[in-house]
Structures are given as C-alpha cells and as structure tokens.
Design an enzyme around this catalytic site. Structure first.
Site, PDB file in Angstrom:
ATOM      1  N   ILE A   4      21.759 -52.178  17.427  1.00 47.18           N
ATOM      2  CA  ILE A   4      20.746 -51.208  18.297  1.00 47.18           C
ATOM      3  C   ILE A   4      19.837 -50.441  17.341  1.00 47.18           C
ATOM      4  O   ILE A   4      20.724 -49.531  16.681  1.00 47.18           O
ATOM      5  CB  ILE A   4      21.219 -50.603  19.588  1.00 47.18           C
ATOM      6  CG1 ILE A   4      21.887 -51.669  20.220  1.00 47.18           C
ATOM      7  CG2 ILE A   4      20.174 -50.064  20.450  1.00 47.18           C
ATOM      8  CD1 ILE A   4      22.949 -50.896  21.511  1.00 47.18           C
ATOM      9  N   CYS A  43      18.842 -45.148  18.094  1.00 46.62           N
ATOM     10  CA  CYS A  43      20.020 -44.609  19.330  1.00 46.62           C
ATOM     11  C   CYS A  43      20.197 -43.128  19.354  1.00 46.62           C
ATOM     12  O   CYS A  43      21.002 -42.815  19.901  1.00 46.62           O
ATOM     13  CB  CYS A  43      21.356 -45.302  18.814  1.00 46.62           C
ATOM     14  SG  CYS A  43      21.350 -47.235  19.099  1.00 46.62           S
ATOM     15  N   SER A  44      19.066 -42.382  18.799  1.00 49.90           N
ATOM     16  CA  SER A  44      19.471 -40.784  18.795  1.00 49.90           C
ATOM     17  C   SER A  44      19.080 -40.389  20.050  1.00 49.90           C
ATOM     18  O   SER A  44      19.738 -39.364  20.463  1.00 49.90           O
ATOM     19  CB  SER A  44      18.719 -40.188  17.646  1.00 49.90           C
ATOM     20  OG  SER A  44      17.142 -40.434  17.948  1.00 49.90           O
ATOM     21  N   SER A  45      18.319 -41.095  20.841  1.00 43.99           N
ATOM     22  CA  SER A  45      18.281 -40.553  22.367  1.00 43.99           C
ATOM     23  C   SER A  45      17.623 -41.821  23.102  1.00 43.99           C
ATOM     24  O   SER A  45      17.401 -42.741  22.717  1.00 43.99           O
ATOM     25  CB  SER A  45      16.986 -39.551  22.257  1.00 43.99           C
ATOM     26  OG  SER A  45      15.781 -40.075  21.817  1.00 43.99           O
ATOM     27  N   GLY A  46      17.269 -41.373  24.330  1.00 37.99           N
ATOM     28  CA  GLY A  46      16.644 -42.297  25.238  1.00 37.99           C
ATOM     29  C   GLY A  46      17.139 -43.720  25.519  1.00 37.99           C
ATOM     30  O   GLY A  46      18.393 -43.633  25.631  1.00 37.99           O
ATOM     31  N   GLY A  70      17.729 -46.480  23.618  1.00 41.47           N
ATOM     32  CA  GLY A  70      18.681 -46.520  22.466  1.00 41.47           C
ATOM     33  C   GLY A  70      19.851 -46.194  22.862  1.00 41.47           C
ATOM     34  O   GLY A  70      21.036 -46.864  22.557  1.00 41.47           O
ATOM     35  N   SER A  89       7.023 -52.132  26.532  1.00 41.65           N
ATOM     36  CA  SER A  89       6.577 -51.261  27.383  1.00 41.65           C
ATOM     37  C   SER A  89       6.009 -51.939  28.651  1.00 41.65           C
ATOM     38  O   SER A  89       5.242 -52.882  28.719  1.00 41.65           O
ATOM     39  CB  SER A  89       5.743 -50.096  26.793  1.00 41.65           C
ATOM     40  OG  SER A  89       5.119 -49.288  27.840  1.00 41.65           O
ATOM     41  N   TYR A 114      -0.937 -47.095  21.366  1.00 40.40           N
ATOM     42  CA  TYR A 114       0.512 -47.536  21.521  1.00 40.40           C
ATOM     43  C   TYR A 114       0.511 -48.920  22.363  1.00 40.40           C
ATOM     44  O   TYR A 114       1.379 -49.527  21.929  1.00 40.40           O
ATOM     45  CB  TYR A 114       1.036 -46.396  22.673  1.00 40.40           C
ATOM     46  CG  TYR A 114       2.577 -46.738  23.059  1.00 40.40           C
ATOM     47  CD1 TYR A 114       3.629 -46.349  22.328  1.00 40.40           C
ATOM     48  CD2 TYR A 114       2.819 -46.930  24.407  1.00 40.40           C
ATOM     49  CE1 TYR A 114       5.019 -46.572  22.748  1.00 40.40           C
ATOM     50  CE2 TYR A 114       3.929 -47.100  24.860  1.00 40.40           C
ATOM     51  CZ  TYR A 114       5.045 -47.028  24.038  1.00 40.40           C
ATOM     52  OH  TYR A 114       6.422 -47.324  24.366  1.00 40.40           O
TER      53      TYR A 114
END
Length: 247
Positions: A6, A9-12, A14, A127, A140
């Site tokens: 994945i 992955c540091s936040s949110g 992931g 999104s 975006y």
C-alpha cells in the site's frame, strides 16, 4: 498468506487500510515517503518500507525489499484546492507527478511480476470528485479523472492474463490531512476576486450532509482487492454512495 503493498501509509486512508489488511491476517508492506514505525502495530506480518512514487529508483528499491506481492494499492496522492486561474503550471505538474504518473509508474513496475504469475490485483484510490463536479479542485479532479480512465482501459488490457484492476472512490473525509498536506501548495491560490465564492464553498464544507471515514475507504479497498467479478468501481463512504445512486 497473501501480501498487499500500500502506498502513502503515513496517515489517512493508507494508514487505515494497512491496519485493516493486517487485521484480516494479510502480510502488509506499508510504504511511506518518510517512514514512521510508530503509527502501525509491531508485527512480523507488517513492514514499513520507504517509497517516493515520483522516483523510479525508489520504486525499484521498494519492490525489491517487498518481495512477491498479491495486491498493489495505489493510495499515495497529494491534494490541491484553489482557483485554477491562480494555480501555477508548476504546481499542476507536481500534482500530476504524484497522482497520475506515480500511480502509472507503480502499476507498470508490478505488472511483469503479476503477469508472469497470472495473478494479481491493482486497486487505484481516486475520489468522489470524479463522480460529480466540485468547485475549486479542478486540478486535483483532473488528476483523479485521469486515473479513472487509465484504470478502466487497463482492466480490459489485463483480463487475458487473469489480472484485475479496480477503483475505489472515497467521499469527503474531513479527518484526513488533505488540507494540511497541501497547505504550502495552496498559498496564493484564492485571489480576492474569488473570495466571496470560496467563502460560500468553505461554509458548505462545514455542514456536509454525510461524510466518509477512513475506515469506509479501508473496507472498500479490502472488498475491491478480494472481488473476483468484473465490477470496476467501489464508492467509499455514504456521500460517495449517494452520488453514485443519484447519477
């Protein structure tokens, strides 16, 4: 035992997706641009690997460190909000470098391995901005729409090799770091002429009818990774599901 890699992955999304797959008994390779061991449980089934999806040498090193994988989840991305008129083209290119070319580069890197085994799944996280027009996120949205088209075409291309490609479309999740992560890029992107319009938009964001949680996205990615049908799109979160139903 299957293995998932994945990105972001540091936040949110992931981070929560890594936790979810680990809880389901999978081996998890959680990649981060700046690795943080403290945000995930210590386990012999979970590894944190450095990865910058905009750098080919980083991609190659991450895949070498990961070993064989069964599923690639392309989650890493950067956010941007602002008036398009005021957005420098250099910023547009930065967004596409991660959100589009990074996804394509990761996918291209794993396909030879998947094809040789005639087994593998790619899940691309986009999104709900692709499901209905939303203001002040033109760049975006364009990056995410590009991945929607890429994924739909690629799914046909890889059918003959027994490979699956899926889309997960998260709704509005105010608890992620979308705004804080994009803060420096957004400076100066709201000219005075756009201020009244932007204020109305921000006010509407503060009173959403429904919102998405990180866990909604993690569960949608899990279902997409394990789905053996021809279903391509998996909306994540009640607001994203409502947009699909109203389309």
């Amino acid at each position: 035992m299957k293995t998932v890699l994945i990105t972001g992955c540091s936040s949110g999304y992931g981070l929560e997706t890594a936790r979810h797959f680990h809880a389901q008994g999978w081996n998890v390779v959680a990649t981060m641009r700046t690795p943080r061991e403290d945000v995930l449980p210590r386990s012999d089934r979970l590894r944190v690997v450095p990865l910058d999806v905009t750098k080919p040498e980083s991609i190659a090193a991450a895949l070498e460190a990961s070993g064989p994988i069964d599923v690639l989840v392309n989650n890493a991305g950067i956010g941007l909000m602002g008036a398009f008129e005021a957005t420098p083209m250099a910023t547009v290119r930065d967004v596409f470098e991660t959100n589009v070319f990074g996804v394509m580069a990761m996918t291209q890197a794993v396909l030879p391995r998947f094809r040789a085994r005639r087994s593998g799944v790619v899940v691309n996280v986009t999104s709900s901005a692709t499901l209905a027009p939303m203001p002040l996120v033109a760049v975006y949205t364009a990056s995410k729409v590009a991945i929607e088209g890429f994924t739909a075409s690629l799914a046909f291309e890889l059918e003959a090799f027994n490979l699956r490609v899926k889309l997960v479309e998260p709704g509005y999740c105010p608890s992620t770091r979308f705004t804080s992560n994009g803060g420096p890029r957004m400076e100066g992107l709201f000219p005075e002429a756009y201020a009244p319009f932007a204020q109305r938009i921000f006010a509407s964001f503060g009173q959403p009818a429904a919102v998405t949680r990180e866990s909604d996205v993690a569960e949608a990615v899990w279902h997409a990774a394990n789905d053996t049908s021809e279903k391509l799109r998996f909306p994540a979160g009640p607001d994203a599901v409502a947009l699909v139903r109203s389309a």
